[in-house]
Design a protein around this motif. Structure first.
Motif, PDB file in Angstrom:
ATOM      1  N   PHE A  69      11.504  -8.574   2.786  1.00  0.00           N
ATOM      2  CA  PHE A  69      10.086  -8.375   3.058  1.00  0.00           C
ATOM      3  C   PHE A  69       9.622  -9.170   4.273  1.00  0.00           C
ATOM      4  O   PHE A  69       8.889  -8.660   5.122  1.00  0.00           O
ATOM      5  CB  PHE A  69       9.268  -8.773   1.827  1.00  0.00           C
ATOM      6  N   VAL A  70      10.012 -10.440   4.374  1.00  0.00           N
ATOM      7  CA  VAL A  70       9.539 -11.258   5.502  1.00  0.00           C
ATOM      8  C   VAL A  70      10.300 -10.934   6.784  1.00  0.00           C
ATOM      9  O   VAL A  70       9.848 -11.284   7.878  1.00  0.00           O
ATOM     10  CB  VAL A  70       9.658 -12.768   5.195  1.00  0.00           C
ATOM     11  N   ARG A  71      11.461 -10.258   6.667  1.00  0.00           N
ATOM     12  CA  ARG A  71      12.217  -9.886   7.859  1.00  0.00           C
ATOM     13  C   ARG A  71      11.898  -8.469   8.322  1.00  0.00           C
ATOM     14  O   ARG A  71      12.091  -8.150   9.502  1.00  0.00           O
ATOM     15  CB  ARG A  71      13.721  -9.972   7.579  1.00  0.00           C
ATOM     16  N   ALA A  72      11.435  -7.603   7.412  1.00  0.00           N
ATOM     17  CA  ALA A  72      11.212  -6.196   7.754  1.00  0.00           C
ATOM     18  C   ALA A  72      10.231  -6.067   8.903  1.00  0.00           C
ATOM     19  O   ALA A  72       9.252  -6.807   8.997  1.00  0.00           O
ATOM     20  CB  ALA A  72      10.696  -5.433   6.532  1.00  0.00           C
ATOM     21  N   ARG A  73      10.506  -5.109   9.763  1.00  0.00           N
ATOM     22  CA  ARG A  73       9.654  -4.949  10.931  1.00  0.00           C
ATOM     23  C   ARG A  73       9.366  -3.480  11.229  1.00  0.00           C
ATOM     24  O   ARG A  73       8.219  -3.058  11.284  1.00  0.00           O
ATOM     25  CB  ARG A  73      10.312  -5.603  12.145  1.00  0.00           C
ATOM     26  N   TYR A  74      10.394  -2.690  11.367  1.00  0.00           N
ATOM     27  CA  TYR A  74      10.212  -1.329  11.874  1.00  0.00           C
ATOM     28  C   TYR A  74       9.700  -0.347  10.825  1.00  0.00           C
ATOM     29  O   TYR A  74       9.161   0.700  11.175  1.00  0.00           O
ATOM     30  CB  TYR A  74      11.530  -0.828  12.470  1.00  0.00           C
ATOM     31  N   SER A  75       9.838  -0.680   9.539  1.00  0.00           N
ATOM     32  CA  SER A  75       9.419   0.261   8.500  1.00  0.00           C
ATOM     33  C   SER A  75       8.040  -0.066   7.944  1.00  0.00           C
ATOM     34  O   SER A  75       7.530   0.659   7.095  1.00  0.00           O
ATOM     35  CB  SER A  75      10.436   0.236   7.349  1.00  0.00           C
ATOM     36  N   LEU A  76       7.419  -1.133   8.401  1.00  0.00           N
ATOM     37  CA  LEU A  76       6.113  -1.544   7.903  1.00  0.00           C
ATOM     38  C   LEU A  76       5.112  -1.628   9.048  1.00  0.00           C
ATOM     39  O   LEU A  76       5.417  -2.197  10.107  1.00  0.00           O
ATOM     40  CB  LEU A  76       6.196  -2.908   7.215  1.00  0.00           C
ATOM     41  N   LYS A 102      17.513  -4.267   4.658  1.00  0.00           N
ATOM     42  CA  LYS A 102      18.101  -4.077   3.329  1.00  0.00           C
ATOM     43  C   LYS A 102      17.024  -4.161   2.238  1.00  0.00           C
ATOM     44  O   LYS A 102      17.139  -4.898   1.266  1.00  0.00           O
ATOM     45  CB  LYS A 102      19.210  -5.108   3.070  1.00  0.00           C
ATOM     46  N   LEU A 103      15.961  -3.355   2.446  1.00  0.00           N
ATOM     47  CA  LEU A 103      14.801  -3.443   1.554  1.00  0.00           C
ATOM     48  C   LEU A 103      14.322  -2.063   1.147  1.00  0.00           C
ATOM     49  O   LEU A 103      14.044  -1.212   1.993  1.00  0.00           O
ATOM     50  CB  LEU A 103      13.665  -4.199   2.270  1.00  0.00           C
ATOM     51  N   ARG A 104      14.226  -1.846  -0.165  1.00  0.00           N
ATOM     52  CA  ARG A 104      13.620  -0.638  -0.708  1.00  0.00           C
ATOM     53  C   ARG A 104      12.670  -1.067  -1.817  1.00  0.00           C
ATOM     54  O   ARG A 104      13.087  -1.665  -2.811  1.00  0.00           O
ATOM     55  CB  ARG A 104      14.680   0.321  -1.258  1.00  0.00           C
ATOM     56  N   LEU A 105      11.386  -0.769  -1.647  1.00  0.00           N
ATOM     57  CA  LEU A 105      10.373  -1.197  -2.609  1.00  0.00           C
ATOM     58  C   LEU A 105       9.384  -0.068  -2.860  1.00  0.00           C
ATOM     59  O   LEU A 105       9.017   0.663  -1.936  1.00  0.00           O
ATOM     60  CB  LEU A 105       9.608  -2.410  -2.079  1.00  0.00           C
ATOM     61  N   PRO A 106       8.918   0.077  -4.099  1.00  0.00           N
ATOM     62  CA  PRO A 106       7.853   1.044  -4.375  1.00  0.00           C
ATOM     63  C   PRO A 106       6.505   0.466  -3.956  1.00  0.00           C
ATOM     64  O   PRO A 106       6.379  -0.733  -3.693  1.00  0.00           O
ATOM     65  CB  PRO A 106       7.930   1.205  -5.892  1.00  0.00           C
ATOM     66  N   ALA A 107       5.495   1.301  -3.911  1.00  0.00           N
ATOM     67  CA  ALA A 107       4.148   0.826  -3.612  1.00  0.00           C
ATOM     68  C   ALA A 107       3.582   0.099  -4.824  1.00  0.00           C
ATOM     69  O   ALA A 107       4.026   0.286  -5.954  1.00  0.00           O
ATOM     70  CB  ALA A 107       3.256   2.010  -3.232  1.00  0.00           C
ATOM     71  N   GLY A 108       2.591  -0.768  -4.562  1.00  0.00           N
ATOM     72  CA  GLY A 108       1.904  -1.428  -5.662  1.00  0.00           C
ATOM     73  C   GLY A 108       2.221  -2.904  -5.792  1.00  0.00           C
ATOM     74  O   GLY A 108       2.920  -3.494  -4.971  1.00  0.00           O
ATOM     75  N   ARG A 109       1.689  -3.492  -6.871  1.00  0.00           N
ATOM     76  CA  ARG A 109       1.854  -4.906  -7.153  1.00  0.00           C
ATOM     77  C   ARG A 109       3.249  -5.167  -7.715  1.00  0.00           C
ATOM     78  O   ARG A 109       3.701  -4.457  -8.606  1.00  0.00           O
ATOM     79  CB  ARG A 109       0.794  -5.348  -8.159  1.00  0.00           C
ATOM     80  N   GLN A 110       3.902  -6.196  -7.210  1.00  0.00           N
ATOM     81  CA  GLN A 110       5.238  -6.522  -7.689  1.00  0.00           C
ATOM     82  C   GLN A 110       5.628  -7.941  -7.300  1.00  0.00           C
ATOM     83  O   GLN A 110       5.064  -8.519  -6.368  1.00  0.00           O
ATOM     84  CB  GLN A 110       6.268  -5.545  -7.142  1.00  0.00           C
ATOM     85  N   LYS A 142       0.816  -1.202   0.000  1.00  0.00           N
ATOM     86  CA  LYS A 142       0.000   0.000   0.000  1.00  0.00           C
ATOM     87  C   LYS A 142       0.856   1.261   0.000  1.00  0.00           C
ATOM     88  O   LYS A 142       0.395   2.330  -0.399  1.00  0.00           O
ATOM     89  CB  LYS A 142      -0.936  -0.003   1.210  1.00  0.00           C
ATOM     90  N   GLN A 143       2.092   1.143   0.484  1.00  0.00           N
ATOM     91  CA  GLN A 143       2.988   2.289   0.522  1.00  0.00           C
ATOM     92  C   GLN A 143       4.422   1.833   0.296  1.00  0.00           C
ATOM     93  O   GLN A 143       4.729   0.653   0.472  1.00  0.00           O
ATOM     94  CB  GLN A 143       2.870   3.003   1.867  1.00  0.00           C
ATOM     95  N   PRO A 144       5.302   2.742  -0.128  1.00  0.00           N
ATOM     96  CA  PRO A 144       6.701   2.355  -0.361  1.00  0.00           C
ATOM     97  C   PRO A 144       7.364   1.886   0.933  1.00  0.00           C
ATOM     98  O   PRO A 144       6.942   2.223   2.040  1.00  0.00           O
ATOM     99  CB  PRO A 144       7.344   3.649  -0.882  1.00  0.00           C
ATOM    100  N   VAL A 145       8.429   1.112   0.765  1.00  0.00           N
ATOM    101  CA  VAL A 145       9.180   0.591   1.905  1.00  0.00           C
ATOM    102  C   VAL A 145      10.645   0.991   1.762  1.00  0.00           C
ATOM    103  O   VAL A 145      11.235   0.836   0.686  1.00  0.00           O
ATOM    104  CB  VAL A 145       9.083  -0.951   1.987  1.00  0.00           C
ATOM    105  N   ASP A 146      11.202   1.501   2.845  1.00  0.00           N
ATOM    106  CA  ASP A 146      12.631   1.820   2.880  1.00  0.00           C
ATOM    107  C   ASP A 146      13.142   1.394   4.253  1.00  0.00           C
ATOM    108  O   ASP A 146      13.019   2.137   5.226  1.00  0.00           O
ATOM    109  CB  ASP A 146      12.857   3.310   2.640  1.00  0.00           C
ATOM    110  N   ASP A 147      13.684   0.194   4.328  1.00  0.00           N
ATOM    111  CA  ASP A 147      14.130  -0.381   5.591  1.00  0.00           C
ATOM    112  C   ASP A 147      15.596  -0.777   5.457  1.00  0.00           C
ATOM    113  O   ASP A 147      15.931  -1.791   4.846  1.00  0.00           O
ATOM    114  CB  ASP A 147      13.276  -1.610   5.939  1.00  0.00           C
ATOM    115  N   SER A 148      16.474   0.043   6.012  1.00  0.00           N
ATOM    116  CA  SER A 148      17.909  -0.215   5.891  1.00  0.00           C
ATOM    117  C   SER A 148      18.315  -1.464   6.666  1.00  0.00           C
ATOM    118  O   SER A 148      19.220  -2.200   6.252  1.00  0.00           O
ATOM    119  CB  SER A 148      18.704   0.994   6.405  1.00  0.00           C
ATOM    120  N   GLU A 149      17.657  -1.727   7.794  1.00  0.00           N
ATOM    121  CA  GLU A 149      18.019  -2.895   8.600  1.00  0.00           C
ATOM    122  C   GLU A 149      17.710  -4.188   7.858  1.00  0.00           C
ATOM    123  O   GLU A 149      18.466  -5.160   7.930  1.00  0.00           O
ATOM    124  CB  GLU A 149      17.281  -2.860   9.940  1.00  0.00           C
TER     125      GLU A 149
END
Length: 417
Positions: free
Chosen positions: A234-241, A216-224, A207-214
């Protein structure tokens, strides 16, 4: 009669009007047979080589098997013949070249993700239950890598894996749930990426972009479609989502696994040798298993039993939990909800899941109230309801006992909308 070329039969023979000599036919048949035999032998040799390669990829966890055998008398009994319970453990190990980029290797590892997968005897469904890494649990005495033993203590769940590996984690899960664990698999970061890449990635919607340095993930919003490195982030990200809770992280993991199941089934991976081999190669070279699954035959029997399960019967949920009374950064079980869930699984009874219903003023999965949305509610499936003893019919008062419903999702709900 002989023509100018010296061929008996004249021009008609030259044009193929008569049969070749018998000796020529025999030579032709002989070479055809030898060629066919060569192809069979080559195919058999190739098949044997592939089988041995895949079979040899698997790492057998003998230390966990020995530890479980030592405490076999203390382990739960089997309550349902034919049902299987498999513990899936995602390790946060930093050892090896594939894992070194995620942090310094300190010689220890914890279970970053732990899922108890229940396969009923009829193999018509599958239930995957996430166990929070921060859940407070009674961890038994365990054998450490240096040969010493820890003392029994109450601690954060994922410490069991750090102290005593899979054997200690299995005994902790069995003590927590009363469910006998039949098999286990351990996979690290590198192995996870290989398996995702082997199926061509997994689709998600943001639903929104992701920028999580911990992570190591940077993703735009939308289907991908996420491939190995992005999928791991994506499955490890926590603090930015979301709200940064581990509860929401587990929900994302469940949604990702649901999409992965749909991808595998929709592409016919399990029935297509050309697509199945890369997945098997990645899987077998990435997992450590108990002796019962440490062979291609063992893994094949497991996959064969689940490949035809409808996606809407592949269910994902988290154990009913809430913030721990002594430390809100830790979790504890919500009772009697957790016990009802474990009873359903232990006795091979149906587990029903439904999307969360947020209470006024709260957000689903925020760790507040009703075990973070995991409280069972009265519900019945079509047909006769069942009680917790495995008998169809009525309770002790003669009133039908409803099948409990838990907050969760299914692989069939994993559409990217």
């Amino acid at each position: 009669m002989t023509d100018s070329a010296g061929i008996p039969g004249g021009t008609g023979a030259a044009a193929g009007g008569s049969k070749p000599p018998r000796s020529r036919r025999r030579r032709l048949l002989r070479w055809t047979g030898l060629g066919a035999a060569f192809l069979v032998l080559a195919g058999s040799a190739g098949g044997w080589w592939i089988y041995n390669k895949l079979d040899g990829n698997i790492t057998e966890d003998t230390s966990a098997a020995a530890e479980l055998l030592r405490y076999d008398r203390d382990r739960p009994a089997h309550f349902a013949n034919g049902a299987q319970n498999i513990l899936l453990i995602g390790s946060d190990s930093r050892s090896g070249k594939d894992n070194a980029r995620y942090g310094q290797d300190r010689g220890t590892e914890r279970s970053d993700t732990t899922i108890l997968l229940h396969l009923p005897a009829d193999r018509r469904s599958a239930t995957a239950v996430s166990i929070p890494r921060d859940l407070m649990a009674d961890i038994p005495e365990c054998l450490m890598a240096d040969g010493s033993r820890t003392r029994e203590r109450r601690a954060q769940f994922n410490w069991a894996f750090q102290w005593g590996g899979a054997g200690c984690t299995i005994r902790t899960v069995e003590r927590l749930t009363g469910i006998r664990v039949d098999h286990h698999m351990v996979i690290d970061f590198g192995g996870f990426k290989k398996m995702v890449d082997a199926i061509g990635g997994v689709e998600v919607c943001l639903k929104q972009p992701v920028d999580d340095s911990e992570a190591k993930l940077r993703l735009p919003a939308g289907r991908q479609t996420l491939r190995g490195e992005q999928a791991l982030g994506f499955v490890r990200a926590r603090y930015s989502l979301g709200n940064g809770s581990d509860t929401e992280r587990m929900e994302r993991q469940q949604q990702f696994l649901g999409s992965l199941v749909k991808k595998v089934q929709s592409n016919g991976v399990l029935l297509n040798p050309a697509r199945l081999y890369p997945l098997l190669d990645a899987a077998t070279s990435s997992v450590t298993t108990d002796p019962g699954l440490a062979s291609l035959r063992g893994l094949y029997e497991l996959v064969r039993g689940v490949r035809d399960i409808p996606t809407d019967q592949v269910k994902f949920l988290t154990v009913p939990r809430k913030p721990y009374w002594a430390d809100p950064n830790r979790d504890e079980l919500v009772e009697p909800d957790a016990s009802r869930l474990f009873q359903q699984l232990r006795t091979d009874q149906p587990v029903t899941v439904a999307p969360p219903k947020p209470e006024p003023g709260t957000r689903p999965g925020n760790g507040t109230g009703n075990g973070a949305g995991n409280e069972p509610v009265s519900a019945t499936e079509s047909g006769a309801p069942r009680d917790g003893t495995g008998r169809d019919g009525e309770g002790t008062t003669g009133t039908p006992v409803p099948v409990p419903t838990f907050t969760g999702t299914t692989a069939g709900m994993a559409d990217c909308r």
